[in-house]
Enzyme design. Structure first.
Site, PDB file in Angstrom:
ATOM      1  N   PRO A   2       9.882 -26.774 -26.965  1.00 58.34           N
ATOM      2  CA  PRO A   2       9.799 -26.780 -25.696  1.00 58.34           C
ATOM      3  C   PRO A   2      11.049 -27.001 -24.959  1.00 58.34           C
ATOM      4  O   PRO A   2      11.843 -28.005 -25.402  1.00 58.34           O
ATOM      5  CB  PRO A   2       8.689 -27.735 -25.304  1.00 58.34           C
ATOM      6  CG  PRO A   2       8.013 -28.033 -26.455  1.00 58.34           C
ATOM      7  CD  PRO A   2       9.002 -27.664 -27.600  1.00 58.34           C
ATOM      8  N   GLU A   3      11.371 -26.247 -23.928  1.00 57.43           N
ATOM      9  CA  GLU A   3      12.523 -26.285 -23.130  1.00 57.43           C
ATOM     10  C   GLU A   3      12.439 -27.503 -21.834  1.00 57.43           C
ATOM     11  O   GLU A   3      11.279 -28.003 -21.609  1.00 57.43           O
ATOM     12  CB  GLU A   3      13.006 -25.174 -22.606  1.00 57.43           C
ATOM     13  CG  GLU A   3      13.161 -24.252 -23.758  1.00 57.43           C
ATOM     14  CD  GLU A   3      14.072 -22.846 -23.785  1.00 57.43           C
ATOM     15  OE1 GLU A   3      14.988 -22.913 -22.808  1.00 57.43           O
ATOM     16  OE2 GLU A   3      13.887 -22.082 -24.346  1.00 57.43           O
ATOM     17  N   LYS A  51      15.451 -32.339 -22.924  1.00 59.80           N
ATOM     18  CA  LYS A  51      13.959 -32.372 -23.794  1.00 59.80           C
ATOM     19  C   LYS A  51      13.622 -33.719 -24.045  1.00 59.80           C
ATOM     20  O   LYS A  51      12.486 -33.662 -25.132  1.00 59.80           O
ATOM     21  CB  LYS A  51      14.419 -31.490 -25.105  1.00 59.80           C
ATOM     22  CG  LYS A  51      14.824 -30.066 -24.600  1.00 59.80           C
ATOM     23  CD  LYS A  51      15.342 -29.241 -25.668  1.00 59.80           C
ATOM     24  CE  LYS A  51      15.881 -27.955 -25.350  1.00 59.80           C
ATOM     25  NZ  LYS A  51      16.117 -27.135 -26.637  1.00 59.80           N
ATOM     26  N   ARG A 253      20.199 -20.282 -33.633  1.00 59.91           N
ATOM     27  CA  ARG A 253      19.048 -19.824 -32.997  1.00 59.91           C
ATOM     28  C   ARG A 253      19.075 -18.135 -32.736  1.00 59.91           C
ATOM     29  O   ARG A 253      20.193 -17.839 -32.591  1.00 59.91           O
ATOM     30  CB  ARG A 253      18.826 -20.635 -31.883  1.00 59.91           C
ATOM     31  CG  ARG A 253      18.725 -21.977 -31.862  1.00 59.91           C
ATOM     32  CD  ARG A 253      17.375 -22.451 -32.393  1.00 59.91           C
ATOM     33  NE  ARG A 253      17.167 -23.926 -32.601  1.00 59.91           N
ATOM     34  CZ  ARG A 253      17.307 -24.567 -33.806  1.00 59.91           C
ATOM     35  NH1 ARG A 253      17.751 -23.943 -34.905  1.00 59.91           N
ATOM     36  NH2 ARG A 253      17.179 -25.689 -33.850  1.00 59.91           N
TER      37      ARG A 253
END
Length: 266
Positions: A2-3, A51, A253
């Site tokens: 999650p960002e 985060k 990523r």
């Protein structure tokens, strides 16, 4: 993972359930905190930095404490009515906070730490300015300095580095690079106006918080420009979207770009 916007929504959900409440029970299911009991503590609020979640409490003896949690890839916080069935298996629960209003259960949390609130800097002090924080002129100057400190670094890699700015992940990194017409693999030195880039990143992240999802195109049918749209036509120019990796070795990523709208060169 999650960002920043999703983490902030999680914090808001915890606040609606627990802020101002006295804990009627707790269960910290990690070895280092297995004997800790927070019963009687008053929950002030859950703050975020990027985060990271920082649930601030006042213990029964008046000591300010912070429960530091991080969702990592698989974690989540769920809120249910007191005594209600949990929306996940009990063996995945890492934290349980009970109050008269609600039970909050943290599943598969990647980090669970309890520390004096005065020591929060020890867990988030190394991070860059929070894009969803107060964003003072000092925050902006610090973020700009951190972004441009390594001009040869790939832009996407720099934006994913939480020590530069906190809160961006692959979704928002990919989308802000597209909106700014910048290839994520080009060096930071090629960014003509890095301050404008940072301000746009902040605006996009705030829009995700307000809309409850990434909505960079303004069209809920096609909410994002490039993220996870490899091999599909660009919504702007119809060129096929491509995908590749950025990031430090071992922590790569996937990112996405339009080769026409985001040329990989002058």
């Amino acid at each position: 993972m999650p960002e920043g916007d999703a983490v902030r929504r999680t914090a808001d959900r915890l606040d609606r359930a627990l802020a101002g409440q006295t804990l009627t029970g707790s269960d910290l299911r990690v070895p280092q905190l297995a004997t800790t009991d927070l019963t009687g503590a008053i929950v002030e609020r859950t703050a975020t930095h990027g985060k990271h979640l920082l649930t601030r409490l006042v213990a029964g003896d008046g000591t300010p404490l912070t429960l530091h949690t991080h969702l990592k890839m698989e974690g989540s916080w769920r809120v249910v009515a007191p005594g209600a069935r949990w929306p996940g298996p009990a063996h995945d629960a890492r934290v349980v906070l009970r109050s008269a209003r609600a039970d909050a259960v943290g599943f598969l949390l990647g980090i669970v730490e309890l520390l004096p609130s005065a020591d929060e800097g020890s867990v988030v002090g190394h991070l860059g300015p929070d894009l969803l924080g107060g964003w003072t002129p000092d925050d902006e100057a610090q973020a700009l300095a951190r972004l441009t400190a390594a001009p040869g670094r790939a832009l996407g890699t720099a934006l994913l580095d939480q020590r530069v700015v906190a809160g961006l992940g692959t979704i928002w990194m990919s989308e802000v690079c597209f909106v700014q017409g910048l290839h994520p693999r080009r060096p930071v030195a090629d960014v003509a106006d890095p301050l404008r880039l940072l301000r746009r990143a902040r605006l996009l992240l705030r829009s995700g918080l307000e809309h409850g999802q990434p909505l960079t195109t303004g069209d809920r049918r096609n909410p994002v420009w490039v993220y996870r749209r490899q091999r599909q036509p660009c919504l702007r120019c119809r060129t096929t979207i491509e995908a590749g990796t950025v990031g430090e070795p071992g922590r790569e990523r996937t990112t996405y770009w339009c080769p026409h709208c985001q040329p990989d060169g002058p």
